[in-house]
Motif scaffolding. Sequence first.
Motif, PDB file in Angstrom:
ATOM      1  N   UNK A 264       0.836  -1.218   0.000  1.00  0.00           N
ATOM      2  CA  UNK A 264       0.000   0.000   0.000  1.00  0.00           C
ATOM      3  C   UNK A 264       0.863   1.259   0.000  1.00  0.00           C
ATOM      4  N   UNK A 265       1.673   1.371  -1.056  1.00  0.00           N
ATOM      5  CA  UNK A 265       2.529   2.554  -1.159  1.00  0.00           C
ATOM      6  C   UNK A 265       2.444   3.180  -2.543  1.00  0.00           C
ATOM      7  N   UNK A 266       1.285   3.067  -3.185  1.00  0.00           N
ATOM      8  CA  UNK A 266       1.143   3.592  -4.535  1.00  0.00           C
ATOM      9  C   UNK A 266      -0.184   4.326  -4.688  1.00  0.00           C
ATOM     10  N   UNK A 267      -0.119   5.635  -4.783  1.00  0.00           N
ATOM     11  CA  UNK A 267      -1.329   6.444  -4.889  1.00  0.00           C
ATOM     12  C   UNK A 267      -2.048   6.261  -6.223  1.00  0.00           C
ATOM     13  N   UNK A 292       2.633  -0.197   8.054  1.00  0.00           N
ATOM     14  CA  UNK A 292       1.820   0.627   8.964  1.00  0.00           C
ATOM     15  C   UNK A 292       0.566   1.135   8.270  1.00  0.00           C
ATOM     16  N   UNK A 293       0.714   1.543   7.008  1.00  0.00           N
ATOM     17  CA  UNK A 293      -0.425   2.055   6.255  1.00  0.00           C
ATOM     18  C   UNK A 293      -1.462   0.956   6.042  1.00  0.00           C
ATOM     19  N   UNK A 294      -0.985  -0.246   5.699  1.00  0.00           N
ATOM     20  CA  UNK A 294      -1.909  -1.363   5.483  1.00  0.00           C
ATOM     21  C   UNK A 294      -2.638  -1.721   6.767  1.00  0.00           C
ATOM     22  N   UNK A 295      -1.943  -1.673   7.894  1.00  0.00           N
ATOM     23  CA  UNK A 295      -2.578  -2.012   9.171  1.00  0.00           C
ATOM     24  C   UNK A 295      -3.681  -1.011   9.509  1.00  0.00           C
ATOM     25  N   UNK A 319      -7.982  -8.320  11.900  1.00  0.00           N
ATOM     26  CA  UNK A 319      -9.193  -7.711  11.361  1.00  0.00           C
ATOM     27  C   UNK A 319      -9.452  -6.426  12.144  1.00  0.00           C
ATOM     28  N   UNK A 320     -10.514  -5.729  11.816  1.00  0.00           N
ATOM     29  CA  UNK A 320     -10.857  -4.508  12.556  1.00  0.00           C
ATOM     30  C   UNK A 320     -11.290  -4.829  13.983  1.00  0.00           C
TER      31      UNK A 320
END
Length: 342
Positions: A264-267, A292-295, A319-320
Amino acid sequence: MELDELKQIIQDFFQEDTVTIVGSGLSLAEGIPGMAGLAVELQSKIPHKLSDKLDLGIWRSISSDLTSGTSLEQALQRNKPSEYIEECIRKTTAEFIGKAELKVFENVVNSNYELRFEEYLKRFNIRNSGLTVITTNYDRLVEYACEHQGIRIDTLFVGKYFARFLPEQSKYAFCSNITKRAGKSVALFAPKVTILKPHGCLSWHMIDGEPYSIPGYPMKDCLIITPGINKYKEGYSVPFDTHRNKANAAIDFAQKYIIIGYGFSDDHLETHLVQQLKSGKPALILTHSLSDKAELIVKSSKRVIAICNSGTEDSKVITSAEEHVFPKLNLWDLHTMLKEVF
């Protein structure tokens, strides 16, 4: 969460309306270096390609950041490279990834090695509508996996050795038969996997201002978008923009997602992807290390489940609502997960 419950959740993702997103983690598992390995290679090779004092000064700043532990992406965003440095990075990256990819390819051909993604494809019933795979990787392991399993691929290029970029015509190359239904001619299409690569590919080249896919052409001249501050600007040129737009459309249309080794490092993709996840679409994330962003995304999305490494042989499911560790079971690894679940 019990293991049997987790297995059932995973199995439910293997449907035709699921879009697969593949990051560098899958290639890393097959022996292709990731960003950390690429950073080491760049530090070794780039200084010998530079002579201009300004370029050398910029590179020293980049190298200093890398040595201190800054990621390659962050280092190249913090210290804007010159056009010449960017060109050196692109060529070095292509040659480095290309050499590693060749070793994997030779293993597949000479030893009949089965790639992890081949095992993955076997768990889908690929019919006329096919599957869509979106990957930010430059290598062609997904393509090799498909064809090694006898599955045809659509990369939006038409041809084999000098393939032209024809995104609106490539789908017709998969017509397998014409039949009559209610007095009308109906085209039947062979099962296929559509592979979308918004960051480019080792096979892509620009010839006289037109993009082609030429597998045997020198990789150092290929069309790839390397990390750094200019990657977003380059992403809006052909053929990257078409692949990005089709990838985002596939993300919007999908009912579920399986996300493999992606940090998850691509806008370019995440504006659409994160929006869909937060709207409630289910996703299964498989990765060695959850960024960290994915979490944060997992914690804020009620129908997203992530499986990552937790110790030498353990898997953590996040999960959440909860976190659970399954000891002595590497479910985050695609090979182990498929063997255990199916």
